[in-house]
Scaffold this motif. Sequence first.
Motif, PDB file in Angstrom:
ATOM      1  N   TYR A   1      59.706 -33.049  -1.921  1.00 34.31           N
ATOM      2  CA  TYR A   1      58.796 -32.673  -0.832  1.00 34.31           C
ATOM      3  C   TYR A   1      57.331 -32.747  -1.279  1.00 34.31           C
ATOM      4  CZ  TYR A   1      57.524 -30.834   3.675  1.00 34.31           C
ATOM      5  OH  TYR A   1      56.993 -30.716   4.940  1.00 34.31           O
ATOM      6  N   THR A   2      57.077 -32.456  -2.543  1.00 33.98           N
ATOM      7  CA  THR A   2      55.702 -32.595  -3.068  1.00 33.98           C
ATOM      8  C   THR A   2      55.249 -34.042  -2.914  1.00 33.98           C
ATOM      9  OG1 THR A   2      56.070 -30.843  -4.688  1.00 33.98           O
ATOM     10  CG2 THR A   2      54.271 -32.347  -5.138  1.00 33.98           C
ATOM     11  N   LYS A   3      56.116 -34.970  -3.307  1.00 35.66           N
ATOM     12  CA  LYS A   3      55.770 -36.404  -3.201  1.00 35.66           C
ATOM     13  C   LYS A   3      55.579 -36.802  -1.735  1.00 35.66           C
ATOM     14  CE  LYS A   3      58.206 -37.401  -7.465  1.00 35.66           C
ATOM     15  NZ  LYS A   3      59.545 -37.557  -7.999  1.00 35.66           N
ATOM     16  N   TYR A   4      56.460 -36.317  -0.891  1.00 33.24           N
ATOM     17  CA  TYR A   4      56.385 -36.622   0.541  1.00 33.24           C
ATOM     18  C   TYR A   4      55.050 -36.119   1.119  1.00 33.24           C
ATOM     19  CZ  TYR A   4      57.288 -35.928   5.528  1.00 33.24           C
ATOM     20  OH  TYR A   4      57.187 -35.913   6.893  1.00 33.24           O
TER      21      TYR A   4
ATOM     22  N   ASP B   1      48.645 -36.274 -10.994  1.00 36.73           N
ATOM     23  CA  ASP B   1      48.774 -35.364 -12.144  1.00 36.73           C
ATOM     24  C   ASP B   1      49.715 -34.201 -11.807  1.00 36.73           C
ATOM     25  OD1 ASP B   1      47.018 -36.924 -13.532  1.00 36.73           O
ATOM     26  OD2 ASP B   1      45.294 -35.589 -13.294  1.00 36.73           O
ATOM     27  N   PHE B   2      49.608 -33.713 -10.576  1.00 34.61           N
ATOM     28  CA  PHE B   2      50.466 -32.583 -10.184  1.00 34.61           C
ATOM     29  C   PHE B   2      51.925 -33.029 -10.068  1.00 34.61           C
ATOM     30  CE2 PHE B   2      52.172 -29.517  -6.993  1.00 34.61           C
ATOM     31  CZ  PHE B   2      51.991 -28.357  -7.732  1.00 34.61           C
ATOM     32  N   VAL B   3      52.119 -34.228  -9.521  1.00 34.74           N
ATOM     33  CA  VAL B   3      53.493 -34.752  -9.412  1.00 34.74           C
ATOM     34  C   VAL B   3      54.126 -34.805 -10.804  1.00 34.74           C
ATOM     35  CG1 VAL B   3      54.826 -36.871  -8.984  1.00 34.74           C
ATOM     36  CG2 VAL B   3      53.261 -36.015  -7.248  1.00 34.74           C
ATOM     37  N   GLN B   4      53.345 -35.208 -11.803  1.00 32.13           N
ATOM     38  CA  GLN B   4      53.881 -35.247 -13.172  1.00 32.13           C
ATOM     39  C   GLN B   4      54.317 -33.868 -13.630  1.00 32.13           C
ATOM     40  OE1 GLN B   4      51.419 -37.085 -16.064  1.00 32.13           O
ATOM     41  NE2 GLN B   4      51.817 -39.140 -15.310  1.00 32.13           N
ATOM     42  N   LYS B   5      53.530 -32.859 -13.266  1.00 31.30           N
ATOM     43  CA  LYS B   5      53.879 -31.484 -13.655  1.00 31.30           C
ATOM     44  C   LYS B   5      55.192 -31.051 -12.980  1.00 31.30           C
ATOM     45  CE  LYS B   5      50.079 -29.482 -15.737  1.00 31.30           C
ATOM     46  NZ  LYS B   5      49.420 -30.687 -16.148  1.00 31.30           N
TER      47      LYS B   5
ATOM     48  N   PHE C   1      52.144 -21.186 -12.197  1.00 31.06           N
ATOM     49  CA  PHE C   1      51.137 -22.237 -12.348  1.00 31.06           C
ATOM     50  C   PHE C   1      51.164 -23.182 -11.126  1.00 31.06           C
ATOM     51  CE2 PHE C   1      50.437 -26.705 -13.285  1.00 31.06           C
ATOM     52  CZ  PHE C   1      49.118 -26.686 -13.702  1.00 31.06           C
ATOM     53  N   LEU C   2      52.344 -23.632 -10.723  1.00 29.72           N
ATOM     54  CA  LEU C   2      52.459 -24.558  -9.575  1.00 29.72           C
ATOM     55  C   LEU C   2      51.914 -23.898  -8.310  1.00 29.72           C
ATOM     56  CD1 LEU C   2      56.074 -26.051 -10.036  1.00 29.72           C
ATOM     57  CD2 LEU C   2      53.911 -27.010 -10.831  1.00 29.72           C
TER      58      LEU C   2
END
Length: 135
Positions: A54-57, A83-87, A109-110
């Motif tokens: 869902y983050t990617k979407y 960068d966030f997707v990597q996390k 953190f997220l």
Amino acid sequence: MGPTQWSDALKLGIDEIDQQHRKLLSLIDELNEAMRQGKGKDILGKITTELDSYTKYHFKSEERLFSNCGFPEAVSHKKIHDDFVQKVTGFKKDFDSGKLGVATDILLFLNNWLINHIKGLDKKYVPFVTEKCAK
Ligand code: FEO
């Protein structure tokens, strides 16, 4: 983290995006709560996978909006998304391989990253996008 992270302070006034932000924060809450309750790996894995996808979407939706509206800061905003997707993906990988000793810290953190991102960078694109692509 409490049961509801959403507040009007996070509202951008673009319904589709507001709903997505709300969903992302609720997924983080759901995951945190499931961990706190010691839920099984299957349930945690399902929520972690959903959070990752869902983050990617969501980021793709926002980036499509930037592209449709000719937002000039699209490239730098996308870099921050990447960068966030990597996390998040790293978090998912750690979960999948059983390394989740500091899960609560990562979730915090997220959660904080997302709130700061929405209040900061996301809010900055609203005037441009609504002027150029007002619904
Ligand atoms: Fe809503 Fe830029 O993430």
